[in-house]
Design an enzyme around this catalytic site. Sequence first.
Site, mmCIF file in Angstrom:
data_model
loop_
_atom_site.group_PDB
_atom_site.id
_atom_site.type_symbol
_atom_site.label_atom_id
_atom_site.label_comp_id
_atom_site.label_asym_id
_atom_site.label_seq_id
_atom_site.Cartn_x
_atom_site.Cartn_y
_atom_site.Cartn_z
ATOM 1 N N GLU A 32 29.690 -3.692 17.902
ATOM 2 C CA GLU A 32 30.947 -3.987 18.572
ATOM 3 C C GLU A 32 31.486 -5.475 17.842
ATOM 4 O O GLU A 32 32.744 -5.566 17.830
ATOM 5 C CB GLU A 32 30.880 -4.240 20.082
ATOM 6 C CG GLU A 32 30.237 -3.187 20.938
ATOM 7 C CD GLU A 32 29.774 -3.659 22.098
ATOM 8 O OE1 GLU A 32 29.436 -2.644 22.959
ATOM 9 O OE2 GLU A 32 29.685 -4.693 22.393
ATOM 10 N N ASP A 219 31.351 6.607 26.767
ATOM 11 C CA ASP A 219 30.565 7.522 27.809
ATOM 12 C C ASP A 219 31.265 8.186 28.955
ATOM 13 O O ASP A 219 31.643 7.099 29.795
ATOM 14 C CB ASP A 219 29.042 7.417 27.921
ATOM 15 C CG ASP A 219 28.797 5.991 28.625
ATOM 16 O OD1 ASP A 219 28.902 5.029 27.684
ATOM 17 O OD2 ASP A 219 28.749 6.056 29.775
#
Length: 261
Positions: A32, A219
């Site tokens: 990230e 998700d």
Amino acid sequence: MAAIERAADQEENVQGSGAISTIVIIIAMQTEALPLVNTFQLTEDPDSPFPKGVPWVRYHGTYKGLEINIIWPGKDSLLGVDSVGTISASLVTYSSIQALRPDLIINAGTAGGFKAKGASIADVYLASEVAFHDRRIPIPVFDQYGVGARKTFSTPNLVREINLKIGKLSTGDSLDMSPHDEASIMANEAVIKDMEGAAVAYVASLFSVPTIFLKAVTDIIDGDKPTAEEFLENLAAVTAALDQAVSQVVDFFPGRSLSEL
Ligand code: SAH
């Protein structure tokens, strides 16, 4: 800068009228962090401001007149995986505030999202509130301490300018979701779920440092795919959406004070 000017600057920033200058971006995972390190053209600090021996990494540089620091808790020294979760997030937040005295903290990362509450893969959320879902203490008042619900720093002008979804974030130290956690997450009215946000909020609030939470959905928790699989499948693509959102938010800062966000 002379000490007296610096003191005056800090005084102004406490009141929210001085221009924002130092930003700390706390990011749990290297995947990230690295795209943003590139975007802001930061370099790794060889003389880390952190104590000797810790795996925490500081990337820093100047971007559009802002002092930007990306702080990544690094890899676990024993196991070599990213130091995700509330303990590392708390420690790096504390140490970064002590060492860098930021005007503002951004906690950026990925999160699970509930499709029943409108979340889709790659949505980027600005958290309006944060709370914990795995600190159950069923004793009056301790129960609220455990949940640790906090409103985040309000940024009405930023929200008007940038197209982000807004929702409540719930934090716990597990990637999966036990039935107990699920009940607490519902009680927290959360749209997204991560493993760091409320911990960063707690530490930042000790020192009254305004904090913004930007979380990109990797998700769908109430979908059919197993979380870990879906997370890994989407991580790279979703990180690009996170990168774009963080850049847009940071681009809004130059020349503005905290009270203008
Ligand atoms: N399987 C991953 C483990 C990362 S842990 C790996 O191989 O590296 C998940 C990280 O993403 C944490 O930093 C957490 O904040 C965030 N995250 C993404 N989806 C999440 C979910 N459904 N629940 C909790 N945290 C989630």
